[in-house]
Design a protein around this motif. Structure first.
Motif, PDB file in Angstrom:
ATOM      1  N   SER A  95       0.857  -1.184   0.000  1.00 15.73           N
ATOM      2  CA  SER A  95       0.000   0.000   0.000  1.00 15.73           C
ATOM      3  C   SER A  95       0.893   1.234   0.000  1.00 15.73           C
ATOM      4  O   SER A  95       1.841   1.315   0.783  1.00 15.73           O
ATOM      5  N   TYR A 135     -12.908   2.682  -6.079  1.00 17.72           N
ATOM      6  CA  TYR A 135     -11.696   3.233  -6.679  1.00 17.72           C
ATOM      7  C   TYR A 135     -11.427   4.629  -6.119  1.00 17.72           C
ATOM      8  O   TYR A 135     -12.358   5.355  -5.749  1.00 17.72           O
ATOM      9  N   SER A 141      -6.155   2.827  -8.036  1.00 13.12           N
ATOM     10  CA  SER A 141      -6.048   2.178  -6.735  1.00 13.12           C
ATOM     11  C   SER A 141      -7.432   1.983  -6.133  1.00 13.12           C
ATOM     12  O   SER A 141      -8.398   2.645  -6.529  1.00 13.12           O
ATOM     13  N   LEU A 164      -4.691   2.532   0.424  1.00 15.65           N
ATOM     14  CA  LEU A 164      -4.813   2.471  -1.025  1.00 15.65           C
ATOM     15  C   LEU A 164      -4.010   1.274  -1.513  1.00 15.65           C
ATOM     16  O   LEU A 164      -2.822   1.144  -1.203  1.00 15.65           O
ATOM     17  N   PRO A 166      -3.351  -1.690  -4.973  1.00 14.13           N
ATOM     18  CA  PRO A 166      -3.449  -1.780  -6.436  1.00 14.13           C
ATOM     19  C   PRO A 166      -4.819  -2.273  -6.899  1.00 14.13           C
ATOM     20  O   PRO A 166      -5.425  -3.159  -6.290  1.00 14.13           O
TER      21      PRO A 166
END
Length: 220
Positions: A95, A135, A141, A164, A166
């Motif tokens: 993250s 999102y 992210s 956050l 991927p």
């Protein structure tokens, strides 16, 4: 000596920037920039996975031969490429930003009623949970919670941690059921083994094939 107007303006700007810097330092404990691992386990440590996603719920676990098997919604061998992709993300991804928000603001990140959850069980019995939200503004992210705490109604003022992560996590779990199931093994020629199996002949069929063609003899 009187200060000229431009000098007064510069002093004013410096004062405003100073106040903003102090405020940023005060908020520094609420926002953390920089890569942080999601979990500390290795890929091979995972024993079972339970997934709640928009396309359905799945339960997967390893058997005694360390082969992944689908248990729910049906029993079938698991596509190794699909589960390996997810396990690699869980064990290696990081993250790049962590921040705290009041519990009542989790809905702003689609984390009050998350779009998906991943429950992880390790070989030693340890359990972890990854909750996926919406999102972020970049659409690169996802907002997420790692091992979120149990919160009662009386904890409304408590703050919780949001990360956050991927966006690849969504594509890793939001798949149709057929993507999780191992396809039948095919031969090098591209035909399945079942299509290459010859049917068994009855004794009457065998005798019929071995008998001479009486029609050709009559013609001669």
């Amino acid at each position: 000596m009187k200060l000229k107007t431009p000098t007064v303006l510069l002093v004013g700007v410096a004062a405003v920037l100073g106040v903003a810097a102090i405020a940023a330092l005060q908020d520094g404990d609420r926002t953390s920039e920089g890569a942080q691992p999601l979990f500390s386990f290795a890929e091979e440590d995972v024993e079972a996975l339970s997934i709640e996603a928009p396309l359905g719920s799945l339960d997967l676990e390893q058997d005694e031969a360390d082969t992944w098997q689908l248990k729910e919604p049906q029993q079938a061998p698991v596509n190794e490429a699909t589960v390996t992709f997810l396990l690699d993300l869980l064990a290696t991804e990081e993250s790049d930003r962590t921040f705290s928000v009041p519990v009542e603001e989790l809905a702003d990140y689609a984390l009050a009623n998350p779009q998906a959850t991943i429950e992880i069980e390790l070989e030693d019995g340890t359990r972890h949970e990854l909750v996926l939200g919406d999102y972020d503004f970049s659409n690169e992210s996802l907002y997420a919670q790692v091992d979120p705490p149990e919160i009662s109604d009386s904890d409304g003022a408590e703050e919780v941690e949001v990360r956050l992560i991927p966006a690849a996590f969504e594509s890793a779990i939001n798949r149709p059921l057929q993507d999780w199931i191992q396809l039948e093994t095919e031969s090098p020629e591209g035909d399945s083994e079942d299509t290459l199996t010859q049917p068994e002949l009855s004794p009457e069929d065998e005798n019929r094939q071995l008998a001479p063609d009486s029609s050709s003899d009559s013609e001669n």
